[in-house]
Design a protein around this motif. Sequence first.
Motif, mmCIF file in Angstrom:
data_model
loop_
_atom_site.group_PDB
_atom_site.id
_atom_site.type_symbol
_atom_site.label_atom_id
_atom_site.label_comp_id
_atom_site.label_asym_id
_atom_site.label_seq_id
_atom_site.Cartn_x
_atom_site.Cartn_y
_atom_site.Cartn_z
ATOM 1 N N MET A 166 0.834 -1.207 0.000
ATOM 2 C CA MET A 166 0.000 0.000 0.000
ATOM 3 C C MET A 166 0.871 1.260 0.000
ATOM 4 S SD MET A 166 -3.255 -0.942 0.124
ATOM 5 C CE MET A 166 -4.259 0.301 0.912
ATOM 6 N N ILE A 167 0.370 2.313 -0.638
ATOM 7 C CA ILE A 167 1.054 3.600 -0.667
ATOM 8 C C ILE A 167 0.670 4.380 0.584
ATOM 9 C CG2 ILE A 167 1.299 5.776 -1.918
ATOM 10 C CD1 ILE A 167 0.431 4.216 -4.460
ATOM 11 N N ALA A 168 1.660 4.813 1.349
ATOM 12 C CA ALA A 168 1.399 5.578 2.563
ATOM 13 C C ALA A 168 1.189 7.050 2.214
ATOM 14 C CB ALA A 168 2.554 5.428 3.542
ATOM 15 N N ALA A 169 0.183 7.673 2.846
ATOM 16 C CA ALA A 169 -0.110 9.079 2.599
ATOM 17 C C ALA A 169 -0.498 9.748 3.909
ATOM 18 C CB ALA A 169 -1.235 9.213 1.581
ATOM 19 N N ASP A 170 -0.255 11.056 3.979
ATOM 20 C CA ASP A 170 -0.701 11.815 5.154
ATOM 21 C C ASP A 170 -1.736 12.882 4.793
ATOM 22 O OD1 ASP A 170 0.860 13.860 4.018
ATOM 23 O OD2 ASP A 170 2.551 13.449 5.343
ATOM 24 N N LEU A 171 -2.073 12.983 3.500
ATOM 25 C CA LEU A 171 -3.142 13.866 3.055
ATOM 26 C C LEU A 171 -3.806 13.255 1.836
ATOM 27 C CD1 LEU A 171 -3.485 17.634 2.795
ATOM 28 C CD2 LEU A 171 -3.601 16.365 0.651
ATOM 29 N N ARG A 179 -11.758 11.542 -14.015
ATOM 30 C CA ARG A 179 -13.051 11.795 -13.389
ATOM 31 C C ARG A 179 -13.233 10.887 -12.179
ATOM 32 N NH1 ARG A 179 -13.439 12.798 -18.765
ATOM 33 N NH2 ARG A 179 -14.224 14.887 -19.261
ATOM 34 N N ASP A 180 -14.063 11.354 -11.238
ATOM 35 C CA ASP A 180 -14.229 10.646 -9.956
ATOM 36 C C ASP A 180 -12.844 10.363 -9.379
ATOM 37 O OD1 ASP A 180 -17.056 10.586 -10.232
ATOM 38 O OD2 ASP A 180 -16.855 8.870 -11.577
ATOM 39 N N ALA A 181 -12.078 11.426 -9.199
ATOM 40 C CA ALA A 181 -10.644 11.301 -8.937
ATOM 41 C C ALA A 181 -10.304 11.443 -7.461
ATOM 42 C CB ALA A 181 -9.883 12.360 -9.742
ATOM 43 N N ALA A 182 -9.057 11.094 -7.176
ATOM 44 C CA ALA A 182 -8.461 11.293 -5.854
ATOM 45 C C ALA A 182 -6.997 11.632 -6.045
ATOM 46 C CB ALA A 182 -8.613 10.052 -4.992
ATOM 47 N N VAL A 183 -6.441 12.382 -5.094
ATOM 48 C CA VAL A 183 -5.013 12.680 -5.099
ATOM 49 C C VAL A 183 -4.533 12.610 -3.662
ATOM 50 C CG1 VAL A 183 -5.455 15.171 -4.987
ATOM 51 C CG2 VAL A 183 -3.246 14.365 -5.789
ATOM 52 N N ALA A 184 -3.321 12.086 -3.466
ATOM 53 C CA ALA A 184 -2.784 11.920 -2.116
ATOM 54 C C ALA A 184 -1.325 12.342 -2.096
ATOM 55 C CB ALA A 184 -2.921 10.466 -1.659
ATOM 56 N N SER A 185 -0.881 12.777 -0.915
ATOM 57 C CA SER A 185 0.509 13.190 -0.758
ATOM 58 C C SER A 185 1.056 12.691 0.562
ATOM 59 C CB SER A 185 0.631 14.714 -0.830
ATOM 60 O OG SER A 185 0.008 15.324 0.288
ATOM 61 N N ARG A 186 2.377 12.693 0.642
ATOM 62 C CA ARG A 186 3.076 12.326 1.876
ATOM 63 C C ARG A 186 4.304 13.208 2.008
ATOM 64 N NH1 ARG A 186 7.072 8.476 3.565
ATOM 65 N NH2 ARG A 186 6.682 7.761 5.700
ATOM 66 N N ALA A 187 4.455 13.838 3.165
ATOM 67 C CA ALA A 187 5.578 14.739 3.423
ATOM 68 C C ALA A 187 5.695 15.811 2.342
ATOM 69 C CB ALA A 187 6.875 13.943 3.533
ATOM 70 N N GLY A 188 4.550 16.290 1.867
ATOM 71 C CA GLY A 188 4.522 17.386 0.911
ATOM 72 C C GLY A 188 4.624 16.994 -0.543
ATOM 73 N N LYS A 189 4.869 15.710 -0.832
ATOM 74 C CA LYS A 189 5.023 15.258 -2.215
ATOM 75 C C LYS A 189 3.843 14.373 -2.624
ATOM 76 C CE LYS A 189 9.190 16.943 -3.112
ATOM 77 N NZ LYS A 189 9.417 17.686 -1.864
ATOM 78 N N ILE A 190 3.434 14.514 -3.872
ATOM 79 C CA ILE A 190 2.332 13.708 -4.395
ATOM 80 C C ILE A 190 2.770 12.247 -4.509
ATOM 81 C CG2 ILE A 190 0.847 13.305 -6.399
ATOM 82 C CD1 ILE A 190 1.022 16.349 -6.935
ATOM 83 N N GLY A 221 -12.124 26.872 -3.679
ATOM 84 C CA GLY A 221 -12.654 26.339 -2.434
ATOM 85 C C GLY A 221 -11.585 26.011 -1.417
ATOM 86 N N THR A 222 -10.545 25.291 -1.859
ATOM 87 C CA THR A 222 -9.464 24.858 -0.977
ATOM 88 C C THR A 222 -8.138 25.003 -1.708
ATOM 89 O OG1 THR A 222 -10.930 23.229 0.073
ATOM 90 C CG2 THR A 222 -8.559 22.945 0.423
ATOM 91 N N VAL A 223 -7.122 25.485 -1.005
ATOM 92 C CA VAL A 223 -5.776 25.594 -1.565
ATOM 93 C C VAL A 223 -4.835 24.770 -0.704
ATOM 94 C CG1 VAL A 223 -3.885 27.149 -2.209
ATOM 95 C CG2 VAL A 223 -6.268 27.914 -2.428
ATOM 96 N N ILE A 224 -4.057 23.921 -1.359
ATOM 97 C CA ILE A 224 -3.079 23.066 -0.687
ATOM 98 C C ILE A 224 -1.706 23.386 -1.245
ATOM 99 C CG2 ILE A 224 -2.304 20.668 -0.375
ATOM 100 C CD1 ILE A 224 -5.312 19.887 -0.579
ATOM 101 N N VAL A 225 -0.758 23.678 -0.371
ATOM 102 C CA VAL A 225 0.617 23.960 -0.769
ATOM 103 C C VAL A 225 1.543 23.022 -0.019
ATOM 104 C CG1 VAL A 225 2.472 25.680 -0.807
ATOM 105 C CG2 VAL A 225 0.111 26.392 -1.235
ATOM 106 N N ASN A 226 2.395 22.341 -0.778
ATOM 107 C CA ASN A 226 3.369 21.436 -0.172
ATOM 108 C C ASN A 226 2.690 20.425 0.758
ATOM 109 O OD1 ASN A 226 6.072 20.596 0.034
ATOM 110 N ND2 ASN A 226 6.383 21.752 1.921
ATOM 111 N N GLY A 227 1.524 19.956 0.329
ATOM 112 C CA GLY A 227 0.813 18.931 1.080
ATOM 113 C C GLY A 227 0.108 19.425 2.318
ATOM 114 N N ARG A 228 -0.068 20.740 2.440
ATOM 115 C CA ARG A 228 -0.713 21.306 3.629
ATOM 116 C C ARG A 228 -1.852 22.223 3.201
ATOM 117 N NH1 ARG A 228 0.366 25.872 6.991
ATOM 118 N NH2 ARG A 228 2.071 26.512 5.606
ATOM 119 N N VAL A 229 -3.017 22.053 3.827
ATOM 120 C CA VAL A 229 -4.152 22.920 3.542
ATOM 121 C C VAL A 229 -3.856 24.309 4.117
ATOM 122 C CG1 VAL A 229 -6.607 23.346 3.914
ATOM 123 C CG2 VAL A 229 -5.795 21.008 3.529
#
Length: 422
Positions: free
Chosen positions: A1-6, A35-46, A407-415
């Motif tokens: 599994m891919i580990a993510a924090d966001l 479409r019907d997408a998701a994106v995840a990051s860990r330690a600021g990287k996708i 609506g939401t802005v995320i920079v370097n994996g942080r809202v």
Amino acid sequence: MIAADLAVLGISELATPQGTTALAGAEMDRLRVVRDAAVASRAGKIVFVGTEREFHEAVSLAPGGRRVDARGGTVLPGFVDAHTHLPFAGWREQEFDERLRGATYSEIAARGGGILSTVAQTRASSHAELAEQVRTRLDDMLRLGTTTVEAKSGYGLSFEDELKQLTALRDASADHPVDLVPTFLGAHTVPVEYRDRREGYIRLLVERLLPEVSRQRLAEYADAFVDEHAFTVDEARAVLEAARGHGLGVRLHADQLADGGAARLAADLGAASADHLEYASDRGIEALARAGTCGVLLPAATFFLMMDARPPGRKLIDAGVPVVVATDFNPGSCPTDSMTAALWFACLSARLPVDEAICAATLNAAHSLGRAGSTGSLETGKRADLVVHAIPNRYHLVYRFGAPHVGTVIVNGRVVYEREAA
């Protein structure tokens, strides 16, 4: 599994250019759309970009990790604004009214208005005042979805005041989420005290300011404005060649009000970008394409100045020039800090389709600033700079022009920004 924090879920559509270099020609119109997408990051990287179904099969969100609900919105890379004049004092709304009454930009500049009026106000401001204004403007741009911004000096036009502008940029951005790329624009126009000895001002730029800017590492690029009220091609060449000698990249205000040969100069110098280009000749555009120099469209400025010439978006793209879209945020010719607004005009005036405009405002803009390896697209390994727009798909970004829908802005994996629910 891919580990993510966001993780960002509930995405109706995710759209992004791909790559680590600028795209040109037909490639600008080929976004990856999920479409019907998701994106995840860990330690600021996708670490993941795909469908939500694939996310649930492949990604493990760490305990305490942040889950963002896009609520059926559209996710794009954070905007990269590759041309602004952030560190200024004062506004010029009176000149705007004069232009509505028939005065031209050149006429206002010729009688001491325009850039020189902002120079006077900027010189009168303290470093602390300028830095606070820059911070406030960065906050505003962040809320509008801009995560990387280029910012120029050029309203100081003296040894002390140019350095004041650049140090204000450095200090204001030191702990700010927006990635700021500083540019030295001492060659913006000739200040009043040097009007009768232009060569003395060129010497100040070349012999004193550029060495000091380089020594203090206050800028990554140098820029020059080629125009009958600013600098000749030969003067700009002297300044920018000296800048290259000090390790700075080169940018150029080129052929905005007339064909002055500045696009060809930008190509000759291997500039990162040639900006404006409303009056660039066919030879100039061909030279930019051969050199791989980005052509930066500033269509909101063209609109605000009520120019007859349209931004040459189609000519540049058809010629193979990598095209960028930016705001030109400044108090005189374009007082907007909204990249969404720049996209409206890029599509409605410069005739770029929406996908080309998105590419121009993200990956290509990042490339022009030397950042395409780390931002500008949503791909694994890149910095997690992304924006959730409260629209069902990317076309609504321009189709429903008139107000941004960030609506939401995320920079370097942080809202870093969330719009309050209505």
